[in-house]
Design a protein around this motif. Structure first.
Motif, PDB file in Angstrom:
ATOM      1  N   ASP A 111      -2.135   3.512  -1.184  1.00 34.37           N
ATOM      2  CA  ASP A 111      -3.221   3.910  -0.297  1.00 34.37           C
ATOM      3  C   ASP A 111      -2.667   4.165   1.097  1.00 34.37           C
ATOM      4  O   ASP A 111      -2.604   3.255   1.929  1.00 34.37           O
ATOM      5  N   PRO A 112      -2.239   5.415   1.356  1.00 34.97           N
ATOM      6  CA  PRO A 112      -1.651   5.741   2.662  1.00 34.97           C
ATOM      7  C   PRO A 112      -2.599   5.450   3.827  1.00 34.97           C
ATOM      8  O   PRO A 112      -2.164   5.070   4.906  1.00 34.97           O
ATOM      9  N   LYS A 113      -3.906   5.597   3.597  1.00 34.59           N
ATOM     10  CA  LYS A 113      -4.887   5.327   4.663  1.00 34.59           C
ATOM     11  C   LYS A 113      -4.847   3.841   5.047  1.00 34.59           C
ATOM     12  O   LYS A 113      -4.807   3.503   6.229  1.00 34.59           O
ATOM     13  N   GLN A 114      -4.848   2.964   4.037  1.00 38.41           N
ATOM     14  CA  GLN A 114      -4.766   1.521   4.316  1.00 38.41           C
ATOM     15  C   GLN A 114      -3.434   1.176   4.968  1.00 38.41           C
ATOM     16  O   GLN A 114      -3.386   0.367   5.896  1.00 38.41           O
TER      17      GLN A 114
ATOM     18  N   CYS B  93      -1.670   3.059   6.850  1.00 38.47           N
ATOM     19  CA  CYS B  93      -1.745   3.530   8.230  1.00 38.47           C
ATOM     20  C   CYS B  93      -2.606   2.592   9.082  1.00 38.47           C
ATOM     21  O   CYS B  93      -2.229   2.239  10.210  1.00 38.47           O
ATOM     22  N   LEU B  94      -3.751   2.175   8.547  1.00 35.51           N
ATOM     23  CA  LEU B  94      -4.629   1.259   9.291  1.00 35.51           C
ATOM     24  C   LEU B  94      -3.913  -0.058   9.615  1.00 35.51           C
ATOM     25  O   LEU B  94      -4.018  -0.566  10.736  1.00 35.51           O
TER      26      LEU B  94
ATOM     27  N   TYR C 219       0.819  -1.213   0.000  1.00 33.36           N
ATOM     28  CA  TYR C 219       0.000   0.000   0.000  1.00 33.36           C
ATOM     29  C   TYR C 219       0.855   1.267   0.000  1.00 33.36           C
ATOM     30  O   TYR C 219       0.411   2.310  -0.455  1.00 33.36           O
ATOM     31  N   SER C 220       2.079   1.176   0.497  1.00 34.02           N
ATOM     32  CA  SER C 220       2.950   2.351   0.569  1.00 34.02           C
ATOM     33  C   SER C 220       3.823   2.536  -0.673  1.00 34.02           C
ATOM     34  O   SER C 220       4.076   3.668  -1.084  1.00 34.02           O
TER      35      SER C 220
END
Length: 124
Positions: A101-104, A106-107, A90-91
């Protein structure tokens, strides 16, 4: 002549390397086959290992979408290395089929931290 012997030795080594490489590829393909059988039965370690195979293209055709799917299945069961794989994809993914997807990321980083803390608390 010594030069002729050298060429012959190099040829034998090259031939041996080729045989060794084919043997290794067959072993990796067989390992991936067994990982898949266990992964499909819900084994989180096998799911993670199969994801690594897909990410690296070892034993199977490289497929980051499949890697992401198997990492996710494993991570949802609390597999720490699978969580790390998701965070990385994701990063850093440059595959157009996988949107960064920075949000994913992070999650999954938060889930990783919680899982590690729980393991430390349990003394694992």
């Amino acid at each position: 002549s010594s030069d002729g012997q050298s060429r012959e030795a190099k040829s034998r080594c090259s031939n041996q390397d080729s045989k060794s490489s084919r043997f290794q590829e067959r072993n990796l393909a067989l390992a991936a086959k067994w990982y898949r059988k266990s992964a499909e039965q819900g084994d989180s370690e096998a799911q993670w290992r199969l994801a690594v195979c897909y990410e690296s293209g070892r034993g199977v055709e490289s497929d980051l979408v499949a890697a992401l799917r198997w990492y996710r299945k494993s991570a949802k069961q609390g597999h720490i290395d699978a969580m790390k794989g998701l965070i990385t994809l994701y990063s850093l993914s440059e595959d157009p089929r996988i949107e960064r997807d920075p949000k994913q990321a992070c999650l999954w980083s938060q889930a990783l931290a919680r899982t590690k803390a729980a393991a430390m608390k349990a003394g694992l």
